[in-house]
Design a protein around this motif. Structure first.
Motif: not given
Length: 373
Positions: A335-349, A351-364
Motif C-alpha cells: 500500500x505504501x508503494x501504491x501511495x508513492x506510485x500514484x499519489x506522490x507521482x501525481x496520478x489523476x483522481x 486512477x485505480x491501484x490494486x494490492x494483493x497477497x497470498x497467505x500460507x494455509x490457502x488464503x488471498x
C-alpha cells in the motif's frame, strides 16, 4: 463512488527493508514499527486506534506497545492481527472498517516483522519453525515447497521464473538509484539492502532448492524472496475529513480461502471477487502490487488473472523478490508503494491501484484503491 465515510489513506511510510540477520537485525518489531507510525502522524488528530499485522513476533499486543512508544496518548488502544503474509494488508482493511461505519477518528495501520529477532518456539520440548497452516488431514506445505509444487502444477519453467526475478531486481535497483523510494522511507541506519544489480547475471548459477521435484527443481534462492526485517504504516481518515490532502480511497476489499495445497493461488479468487464487488475490470487498474514471495507463485497468480509476465503495471519499482519479504509488513509495504506510485507521482483522481497477497494455509487478500485529490 467515494462516499463521505470512505476510508482514505493520506499518509504512507515504511522503514528500509533488510535481509534477516543484516543491517536491521538489532531492532525489535516494536523498534521498527515505532518510527513508521510516527512518520504518519503529521497533521493528524489523535487516532482512534492503531492496528498492526505481525506473524512471528514475540507475542503480546505489539500494536499497543508501538503506539505508546510512538508517543500516542494512553487512551489510544491498539490491536495486533495475524493473517500471516497478508497481515499488513489485513490490518489496513480492519482499521478502515470503523471509519466506513461512521467513526470519524483517524486510524493508523500497517505491519511489522523482525525476522532477525523472532523467537524460537517450542512444543513438548521440541523447537519448531512455524505453527501449522492447516489441521491434520489437510495439506500443510511450507510456502517454499508450495511454490515449487505450484511451478510443477502450472509448468512454470526455471527460465521464466528467473526472468521475472531479474526484472524485479532491475526495477528496484533503478528506483533506488534515482531516489524513487526516498519520500516513503523513514530514516534508519540503512537503505534497502535487497536490490542487487548483479543478481540478474547470477540467477542461472543458483542451485535448485528441490532437485527431487518432478520438473527437476525450478525454485532457487535467486527466484525466491529473502526473509527480511521491516515495517510499514499508513494513516486513514474518512473522505469527508481529509481536507485538501490527496490520498488513496479504499473502495473495495476481499479476503478468501483457497486450496491449502496451493496457497500461492490465493490472490486469484480474492482479486476476482474484489473486482466483482467494485464493478470494475482488472484492465481499469493502473498499478498492481502483488507480494512477490516467489516468482513461480506471482506468475501463477498473474497468469490466471490475465496479466502478462512483464506487465509494467506490476511492481513497477520492484517487489519482494528484490526488496525482501518482512512477512507481517509486506502487505502494508504494497500500500505504501501504491501511495508513492500514484499519489506522490501525481496520478489523476480516479486512477485505480490494486494490492494483493497470498497467505500460507490457502488464503488471498486484496484491496482496491482510487486516487482522490
Amino acid at each position: 463512488m467515494v462516499e463521505p465515510t470512505t476510508p482514505v489513506v493520506v499518509a504512507a511510510r515504511r522503514t528500509p527493508i533488510a535481509v534477516k540477520g543484516g543491517a536491521l537485525a538489532h531492532l525489535t518489531a516494536v523498534d521498527l514499527a515505532t518510527p513508521a507510525l510516527r512518520a504518519c502522524l503529521e497533521d493528524l488528530a489523535q487516532p482512534g486506534d492503531v492496528v498492526l499485522g505481525n506473524c512471528m513476533g514475540p507475542g503480546g499486543n505489539l500494536a499497543r506497545v508501538a503506539a505508546l512508544a510512538a508517543g500516542l496518548d494512553v487512551t489510544v488502544p491498539g490491536m495486533t492481527i495475524d493473517r500471516q503474509c497478508g497481515s499488513g494488508l489485513a490490518a489496513i482493511i480492519t482499521a478502515a472498517e470503523p471509519i466506513r461505519a461512521g467513526d470519524d477518528r483517524p486510524r493508523l495501520a500497517g505491519g511489522v516483522e523482525s525476522c532477525s529477532t523472532a523467537p524460537t518456539r517450542i512444543a513438548d520440548g521440541v523447537a519448531y519453525a512455524r505453527a501449522p497452516f492447516a489441521p491434520s488431514g489437510h495439506p500443510d506445505p511450507d510456502m517454499v515447497r508450495a511454490a515449487q509444487d505450484l511451478a510443477v502444477h502450472d509448468g512454470i519453467t526455471r527460465e521464466r521464473q528467473d526472468a521475472y526475478a531479474a526484472r524485479s531486481h532491475e526495477r528496484a535497483v533503478h528506483t533506488r538509484a534515482s531516489g524513487g523510494f526516498a519520500a516513503e522511507l523513514v530514516p534508519l541506519e540503512t537503505d534497502d539492502t535487497g536490490p542487487r544489480a548483479r543478481i540478474p547475471a547470477m540467477l542461472g548459477r543458483f542451485p535448485a532448492l528441490f532437485p527431487d521435484a518432478a520438473d527437476g527443481g525450478t525454485l532457487t534462492a535467486g527466484n525466491s524472496c529473502r526473509d527480511s526485517d521491516g515495517a510499514a504504516a499508513v494513516a486513514l481518515v474518512p473522505a469527508a475529513g481529509r481536507g485538501d490532502r490527496p490520498g488513496l480511497a479504499l473502495i473495495a476489499t476481499a479476503t478468501v480461502g483457497c486450496d491449502p495445497a496451493l496457497p500461492g493461488l490465493g490472490p486469484v479468487p480474492a482479486v476476482e471477487q474484489l473486482m466483482k464487488r467494485a464493478g470494475r475490470d482488472l484492465g481499469d487498474v493502473a498499478a498492481i502490487e502483488i507480494v512477490e514471495a516467489f516468482a513461480a507463485q506471482a506468475l501463477a497468480a498473474l497468469t490466471r488473472l490475465g496479466v502478462a509476465d512483464d506487465d509494467p503495471r506490476v511492481c513497477a519499482d520492484g517487489g519482494a523478490l528484490a526488496l525482501g519479504h518482512p512477512w507481517g509488513a509486506s502487505g502494508a509495504v504494497s500500500v505504501v508503494r501504491l501511495f508513492s506510485r500514484l499519489v506522490r507521482a501525481g496520478a489523476p483522481a480516479g486512477t485505480l491501484g490494486l494490492a494483493t497477497a497470498a497467505v500460507g494455509g490457502g488464503l488471498g487478500v486484496a484491496a482496491l484503491f482510487e486516487v482522490v485529490r
